[in-house]
Design an enzyme around this catalytic site. Structure first.
Site, PDB file in Angstrom:
ATOM      1  N   ASP A 204       0.870  -1.162  -0.014  1.00  0.00           N
ATOM      2  CA  ASP A 204      -0.177  -0.033  -0.168  1.00  0.00           C
ATOM      3  C   ASP A 204       1.011   1.291  -0.075  1.00  0.00           C
ATOM      4  OD1 ASP A 204       1.241   0.215   2.497  1.00  0.00           O
ATOM      5  OD2 ASP A 204      -0.883   0.249   3.471  1.00  0.00           O
ATOM      6  N   ASP A 206       1.445   4.820   2.214  1.00  0.00           N
ATOM      7  CA  ASP A 206       0.891   5.293   3.710  1.00  0.00           C
ATOM      8  C   ASP A 206       1.255   6.863   3.814  1.00  0.00           C
ATOM      9  OD1 ASP A 206       0.191   2.666   5.035  1.00  0.00           O
ATOM     10  OD2 ASP A 206       2.467   2.334   4.250  1.00  0.00           O
ATOM     11  N   ASP A 288      -3.200   4.292   2.696  1.00  0.00           N
ATOM     12  CA  ASP A 288      -3.652   4.616   4.337  1.00  0.00           C
ATOM     13  C   ASP A 288      -3.200   6.031   4.278  1.00  0.00           C
ATOM     14  OD1 ASP A 288      -4.341   2.186   4.710  1.00  0.00           O
ATOM     15  OD2 ASP A 288      -2.517   1.340   5.671  1.00  0.00           O
TER      16      ASP A 288
HETATM   17  N1  CTP Z   1       0.158   0.581  11.358  1.00  0.00           N
HETATM   18  C1  CTP Z   1      -0.643   0.865  12.441  1.00  0.00           C
HETATM   19  N2  CTP Z   1      -1.994   0.249  12.606  1.00  0.00           N
HETATM   20  C2  CTP Z   1      -2.537  -0.332  11.546  1.00  0.00           C
HETATM   21  C3  CTP Z   1      -1.802  -0.602  10.339  1.00  0.00           C
HETATM   22  C4  CTP Z   1      -0.440  -0.247  10.343  1.00  0.00           C
HETATM   23  O1  CTP Z   1      -0.216   1.251  13.544  1.00  0.00           O
HETATM   24  N3  CTP Z   1      -3.678  -0.977  11.812  1.00  0.00           N
HETATM   25  C5  CTP Z   1       1.325   1.057  11.376  1.00  0.00           C
HETATM   26  C6  CTP Z   1       2.439   0.138  11.536  1.00  0.00           C
HETATM   27  O2  CTP Z   1       2.853  -0.226  12.560  1.00  0.00           O
HETATM   28  C7  CTP Z   1       3.536   0.561  10.435  1.00  0.00           C
HETATM   29  C8  CTP Z   1       2.857   1.287   9.537  1.00  0.00           C
HETATM   30  O3  CTP Z   1       1.556   1.604   9.987  1.00  0.00           O
HETATM   31  O4  CTP Z   1       4.338   1.144  11.178  1.00  0.00           O
HETATM   32  C9  CTP Z   1       2.664   0.997   7.991  1.00  0.00           C
HETATM   33  O5  CTP Z   1       2.100  -0.366   8.072  1.00  0.00           O
HETATM   34  P1  CTP Z   1       1.862  -1.229   6.698  1.00  0.00           P
HETATM   35  O6  CTP Z   1       1.266  -0.268   5.570  1.00  0.00           O
HETATM   36  O7  CTP Z   1       0.953  -2.168   7.019  1.00  0.00           O
HETATM   37  O8  CTP Z   1       3.275  -2.036   6.393  1.00  0.00           O
HETATM   38  P2  CTP Z   1       4.616  -1.277   5.592  1.00  0.00           P
HETATM   39  O9  CTP Z   1       5.747  -1.362   6.464  1.00  0.00           O
HETATM   40  O10 CTP Z   1       4.096  -0.182   4.932  1.00  0.00           O
HETATM   41  O11 CTP Z   1       4.765  -2.354   4.520  1.00  0.00           O
HETATM   42  P3  CTP Z   1       4.274  -2.545   3.154  1.00  0.00           P
HETATM   43  O12 CTP Z   1       5.212  -1.853   2.116  1.00  0.00           O
HETATM   44  O13 CTP Z   1       3.871  -3.762   2.929  1.00  0.00           O
HETATM   45  O14 CTP Z   1       2.979  -1.665   3.149  1.00  0.00           O
HETATM   46 MN    MN Z   2       2.822   0.351   3.567  1.00  0.00          MN
HETATM   47 MN    MN Z   3      -0.562   0.816   5.379  1.00  0.00          MN
END
Ligand code: CTP
Ligand code: MN
Ligand code: MN
Length: 364
Positions: A204, A206, A288
């Site tokens: 995703d 963020d 997000d």
């Molecule tokens: N996070 C959170 N609460 C959630 C989902 C995510 O606090 N319900 C925080 C996680 O702890 C993380 C950040 O949001 O620090 C990013 O999460 P995520 O997008 O799920 O993972 P990424 O590390 O960005 O990996 P990816 O590249 O797969 O998106």
């Molecule tokens: Mn992410």
């Molecule tokens: Mn995320």
């Protein structure tokens, strides 16, 4: 005996927030195996076991070179008996029986496929599995009730399970910036999550949104979502498609930020016009969005940059070592009974008595 008197091959600190974990490391064959076992344990709702495998993998990610012999791991933290057994097997035979049989198992494959649907967590996937659902397509003609997010997740299943590239993340950033500036000029947008840690692709994109004038950010999320919905919603344009738990979730007790876990429609930029005619001209992308008051911004950036294990260990270190309580809003000193202010991530590390770890080394 002599072997025991030799100094350990590697020294690694206990908590992930005390060490540097770059994106690229030398033990992927081992970490992938351990992470699969962690994933499988999570599917079985065994959090303790899942975290243990995740920690073991994370320790191997910090090693400066590839592990050849099990003896080299002597003295390293977080490597339990089970993880060591798996590592040993892979070092000796090239693969672990447990890992391979888990990978092939019907339950693992079904849970992986079902939790890959936006809006579907382990609990829902497990219930469906016990009712005979194996693949997302099984849901299309079944009686299972799907909420709005899950319906969107199913509809865009393929897109949402295709990695988001850095270029696509940047293109999404332009749309988010346009929307945010339109409803609140002067607002600041920061890329967080995996892309901030230097990843070249992710599941995703963020973003963290704030405004230098405290209070201006209040009620921003519904306005942004509304703007995305109406201003660029026409056919053939970028737009906002769907989100989890309604378009703009009210702040919860767990996390008082306004946030929105959503799906964007991203027009493809690279395809030439004739190619565009033929097929799919756009891609659904998970985005997000999180809004933070300016006074909490440093804590929010630190908390939303990840990795998940790095965040977990930061909070655990704060509690266990410093008698402090850290979250994405604040740092509370339980001994002095007061909140500690900070305006940068560097300051927060320093308040915790930790050496500063840049985002690119938080890939724990
Ligand atoms: N996070 C959170 N609460 C959630 C989902 C995510 O606090 N319900 C925080 C996680 O702890 C993380 C950040 O949001 O620090 C990013 O999460 P995520 O997008 O799920 O993972 P990424 O590390 O960005 O990996 P990816 O590249 O797969 O998106
Ligand atoms: Mn992410
Ligand atoms: Mn995320």
């Amino acid at each position: 005996d002599k072997l025991r008197l030799d100094p350990p091959e590697f020294t690694v600190k206990n908590y992930a927030c005390q060490r540097r974990t770059p994106l690229k490391h030398n033990n992927t064959h081992l970490t992938h195996a351990l992470e699969l076992l962690a994933e499988s344990a999570a599917f079985g709702e065994n959090e303790g076991r899942s975290v243990a495998f995740t920690r073991a993998a994370s320790v191997l990610k910090t090693l400066p070179r590839s592990v050849q012999r099990i003896e080299e791991l002597r003295g390293l933290p977080c490597l339990g008996e089970h993880s060591l057994r798996v590592i040993k097997e892979i070092l000796e035979y090239g693969a672990s029986q447990e890992v391979e049989s888990t990978r092939q198992s019907e339950q693992y494959q079904a849970m992986k496929a079902l939790t890959g649907i936006f809006g579907v967590g382990v609990k829902t996937a497990d219930r469906w599995y016990r009712e005979g659902v194996r693949r997302p397509s099984d849901l299309m003609d079944s009686e299972q009730k799907l909420n709005q997010a899950q319906q969107a997740g199913l509809q865009h299943y393929k897109d949402l399970n295709t990695c988001v590239s850095k270029a696509e993340a940047d293109a999404i950033g332009v749309i988010v910036d346009q929307a945010v500036q339109a409803v609140l000029p002067g607002a600041q947008i920061t890329l967080t999550g995996g892309f901030r840690r230097g990843k070249e692709s992710g599941h995703d994109v963020d973003f963290l949104i704030t405004h230098p004038e405290e209070g201006k950010e209040e009620g921003l999320m519904p306005k942004v979502v509304n703007w995305l919905d109406t201003q660029v919603g026409q056919k053939g344009q970028n737009s906002y498609l769907e989100s989890k738990d309604g378009p703009a979730r009210p702040p919860s007790n767990m996390d008082r930020f306004e946030r929105c876990f959503s799906i964007f429609k991203l027009e493809s930029q690279s395809c030439s016009p004739p190619e565009r005619e033929k097929s799919h001209q756009w891609k659904a992308v998970r985005v997000d969005l999180v809004v933070s008051p300016f006074s909490q911004f440093a804590f929010a950036v630190l908390g939303w940059t990840g990795s998940k294990l790095f965040e977990r260990d930061l909070r655990r270190y704060a509690g266990q070592v410093k008698n402090m309580s850290l979250n994405s809003h604040s740092l509370f000193d339980s001994h002095q009974r007061c909140f500690l202010r900070a305006t940068s991530e560097e300051e927060i590390f320093s308040l915790l008595g930790l050496e500063y770890i840049p985002a690119c080394d938080r890939n724990a």
